[in-house]
Design a protein around this motif. Sequence first.
Motif, mmCIF file in Angstrom:
data_model
loop_
_atom_site.group_PDB
_atom_site.id
_atom_site.type_symbol
_atom_site.label_atom_id
_atom_site.label_comp_id
_atom_site.label_asym_id
_atom_site.label_seq_id
_atom_site.Cartn_x
_atom_site.Cartn_y
_atom_site.Cartn_z
ATOM 1 N N ASP A 155 0.838 -1.195 0.000
ATOM 2 C CA ASP A 155 0.000 0.000 0.000
ATOM 3 C C ASP A 155 0.873 1.245 0.000
ATOM 4 O O ASP A 155 0.814 2.077 0.914
ATOM 5 N N GLN A 156 1.695 1.367 -1.028
ATOM 6 C CA GLN A 156 2.569 2.518 -1.208
ATOM 7 C C GLN A 156 2.547 2.908 -2.681
ATOM 8 O O GLN A 156 2.365 2.051 -3.550
ATOM 9 N N PRO A 157 2.759 4.166 -2.997
ATOM 10 C CA PRO A 157 2.926 4.528 -4.425
ATOM 11 C C PRO A 157 4.132 3.807 -5.003
ATOM 12 O O PRO A 157 5.109 3.547 -4.302
ATOM 13 N N LYS A 158 4.060 3.479 -6.276
ATOM 14 C CA LYS A 158 5.134 2.719 -6.925
ATOM 15 C C LYS A 158 5.493 3.375 -8.250
ATOM 16 O O LYS A 158 4.606 3.795 -8.991
ATOM 17 N N PHE A 159 6.780 3.427 -8.544
ATOM 18 C CA PHE A 159 7.240 3.864 -9.853
ATOM 19 C C PHE A 159 7.283 2.656 -10.773
ATOM 20 O O PHE A 159 7.837 1.616 -10.415
ATOM 21 N N ASN A 160 6.667 2.774 -11.955
ATOM 22 C CA ASN A 160 6.531 1.648 -12.871
ATOM 23 C C ASN A 160 7.206 1.960 -14.198
ATOM 24 O O ASN A 160 7.208 3.104 -14.659
ATOM 25 N N VAL A 161 7.757 0.922 -14.821
ATOM 26 C CA VAL A 161 8.373 1.084 -16.131
ATOM 27 C C VAL A 161 8.087 -0.162 -16.950
ATOM 28 O O VAL A 161 7.954 -1.267 -16.414
ATOM 29 N N SER A 162 7.926 0.018 -18.253
ATOM 30 C CA SER A 162 7.653 -1.097 -19.140
ATOM 31 C C SER A 162 8.370 -0.875 -20.463
ATOM 32 O O SER A 162 8.483 0.257 -20.942
ATOM 33 N N VAL A 163 8.863 -1.960 -21.045
ATOM 34 C CA VAL A 163 9.477 -1.944 -22.372
ATOM 35 C C VAL A 163 8.829 -3.052 -23.193
ATOM 36 O O VAL A 163 8.796 -4.202 -22.751
ATOM 37 N N SER A 164 8.300 -2.717 -24.349
ATOM 38 C CA SER A 164 7.723 -3.741 -25.223
ATOM 39 C C SER A 164 8.196 -3.514 -26.650
ATOM 40 O O SER A 164 8.592 -2.402 -27.024
ATOM 41 N N TYR A 165 8.128 -4.577 -27.432
ATOM 42 C CA TYR A 165 8.581 -4.523 -28.826
ATOM 43 C C TYR A 165 7.494 -5.103 -29.709
ATOM 44 O O TYR A 165 6.875 -6.130 -29.378
ATOM 45 N N PHE A 166 7.246 -4.442 -30.846
ATOM 46 C CA PHE A 166 6.199 -4.865 -31.764
ATOM 47 C C PHE A 166 6.807 -5.592 -32.957
ATOM 48 O O PHE A 166 7.781 -5.118 -33.560
ATOM 49 N N ILE A 167 6.215 -6.718 -33.294
ATOM 50 C CA ILE A 167 6.622 -7.512 -34.447
ATOM 51 C C ILE A 167 5.459 -7.565 -35.436
ATOM 52 O O ILE A 167 4.316 -7.832 -35.049
ATOM 53 N N GLY A 168 5.731 -7.322 -36.680
ATOM 54 C CA GLY A 168 4.682 -7.406 -37.679
ATOM 55 C C GLY A 168 4.137 -6.047 -38.085
ATOM 56 O O GLY A 168 4.733 -5.012 -37.765
ATOM 57 N N PRO A 169 3.027 -6.059 -38.806
ATOM 58 C CA PRO A 169 2.168 -7.215 -39.068
ATOM 59 C C PRO A 169 2.824 -8.253 -39.968
ATOM 60 O O PRO A 169 3.529 -7.910 -40.908
ATOM 61 N N LEU A 170 2.571 -9.525 -39.660
ATOM 62 C CA LEU A 170 3.169 -10.614 -40.416
ATOM 63 C C LEU A 170 2.471 -10.825 -41.750
ATOM 64 O O LEU A 170 3.041 -11.427 -42.656
ATOM 65 N N ILE A 171 1.231 -10.352 -41.867
ATOM 66 C CA ILE A 171 0.471 -10.438 -43.109
ATOM 67 C C ILE A 171 0.063 -9.040 -43.534
ATOM 68 O O ILE A 171 -0.478 -8.267 -42.734
ATOM 69 N N GLY A 172 0.332 -8.693 -44.788
ATOM 70 C CA GLY A 172 -0.046 -7.369 -45.285
ATOM 71 C C GLY A 172 0.836 -6.259 -44.763
ATOM 72 O O GLY A 172 0.430 -5.097 -44.731
ATOM 73 N N GLY A 173 2.049 -6.599 -44.379
ATOM 74 C CA GLY A 173 2.930 -5.605 -43.775
ATOM 75 C C GLY A 173 3.372 -4.523 -44.730
ATOM 76 O O GLY A 173 3.485 -3.353 -44.343
ATOM 77 N N GLU A 174 3.631 -4.869 -45.977
ATOM 78 C CA GLU A 174 4.119 -3.872 -46.934
ATOM 79 C C GLU A 174 3.079 -2.795 -47.195
ATOM 80 O O GLU A 174 3.396 -1.601 -47.234
ATOM 81 N N GLU A 175 1.833 -3.201 -47.374
ATOM 82 C CA GLU A 175 0.773 -2.218 -47.621
ATOM 83 C C GLU A 175 0.556 -1.330 -46.406
ATOM 84 O O GLU A 175 0.373 -0.120 -46.517
ATOM 85 N N ARG A 176 0.579 -1.941 -45.214
ATOM 86 C CA ARG A 176 0.415 -1.153 -43.996
ATOM 87 C C ARG A 176 1.578 -0.185 -43.808
ATOM 88 O O ARG A 176 1.389 0.949 -43.371
ATOM 89 N N ALA A 177 2.784 -0.638 -44.150
ATOM 90 C CA ALA A 177 3.943 0.254 -44.036
ATOM 91 C C ALA A 177 3.812 1.431 -44.998
ATOM 92 O O ALA A 177 4.157 2.567 -44.660
ATOM 93 N N ARG A 178 3.317 1.155 -46.202
ATOM 94 C CA ARG A 178 3.121 2.245 -47.169
ATOM 95 C C ARG A 178 2.100 3.249 -46.658
ATOM 96 O O ARG A 178 2.304 4.468 -46.741
ATOM 97 N N LEU A 179 1.002 2.748 -46.092
ATOM 98 C CA LEU A 179 -0.021 3.638 -45.549
ATOM 99 C C LEU A 179 0.506 4.424 -44.349
ATOM 100 O O LEU A 179 0.160 5.589 -44.159
ATOM 101 N N GLN A 180 1.368 3.767 -43.543
ATOM 102 C CA GLN A 180 1.935 4.458 -42.392
ATOM 103 C C GLN A 180 2.865 5.578 -42.840
ATOM 104 O O GLN A 180 2.871 6.672 -42.249
ATOM 105 N N ARG A 181 3.662 5.334 -43.881
ATOM 106 C CA ARG A 181 4.531 6.384 -44.400
ATOM 107 C C ARG A 181 3.711 7.547 -44.936
ATOM 108 O O ARG A 181 4.058 8.718 -44.724
#
Length: 322
Positions: free
Chosen positions: A261-287
């Motif tokens: 029952d104390q305040p806590k400092f939190n940290v998180s690191v995550s990494y995204f993989i993909g999309p594994l399907i349709g990645g090229e089109e999504r990358a084009r739209l993201q650009r």
Amino acid sequence: MIIRLNLYRDIRIYEEKIMRYISQIMVLLSLPCISFSGMLIQGSQLDIPVGYTLENTVIEVGISSYLIVSQPESGSMRPPEKNLREMDAFLMVGLLDRIEVGFRYYDSKTFGGFVKAQIWKESAAWPAISVGLSDLSPNKMINSYGESATDYYHSQNNSFFVAVSKDLEPVIRVPLTWHIGVGSGRFQGVWRHSIHWQGIFGGIAWRIKPSLRVVAELDGRDFNAGIIWDTPYKFRLSAGVSEIEQLWWGGGTGGYWDEYDQPKFNVSVSYFIGPLIGGEERARLQRLKNRIERAQERLKQAKDRRESVERAIREIEDELID
């Protein structure tokens, strides 16, 4: 004109290098905290589910940790077998742009599953709506403390929830997203300050930049706040403070039992993989999206400069009239 284009290109290159170094430094700084666990930092908020889901065949893998910012006073009633050195790791997978499934590891004896289905996609008029189950596990007292979970009056596993999310920027031109929902189990508090919420949770996210947002939330039991940064290199870095209300209700002031029952400092690191399907089109739209956002930012700057010039002209006209 050519000199300007070259200068702009060089600035962009240096900016990308600086952002890469910053992201690497933040990852390294977070590594000493890996031996601790924390609130369920994952997704676009800190500890609450949202109405959005991962894109189809996108995988998010990460770790989260916490560090207690104050020590229990003498005479703490913490059972001696409780252990604060535990690590959380999680894996999330998006399917069909509407389903999200995942798994979370707390310690060698404690784990939980997660499943969410989006039943309504966000539109200009309507928010995104999702339903799901959190902490699918035989461990009834499951939470971020793992096997050493704090005892509650009701089970924390197999918690059902409904989450609603809406981006307000298309409506009121403010880069703000709100989330609200209701859930059972871990979303319901039993202490005198949280029991009134009856499983209702909610939060807001203010986007300082498209990749950087400040978030605040009530997870049904506690108040949390922090920042989330989506780096250009598929890393998501999150940092925040959970159980902020314990600053005035926990420890020696509220009569609570132990250092949980104390305040806590939190940290998180995550990494995204993909999309594994349709990645090229999504990358084009993201650009294309990134180019539009940069053009909008330059247009806003041009409008600001024009308004400044117009104000100066009006001031000169007023002086000439006088």
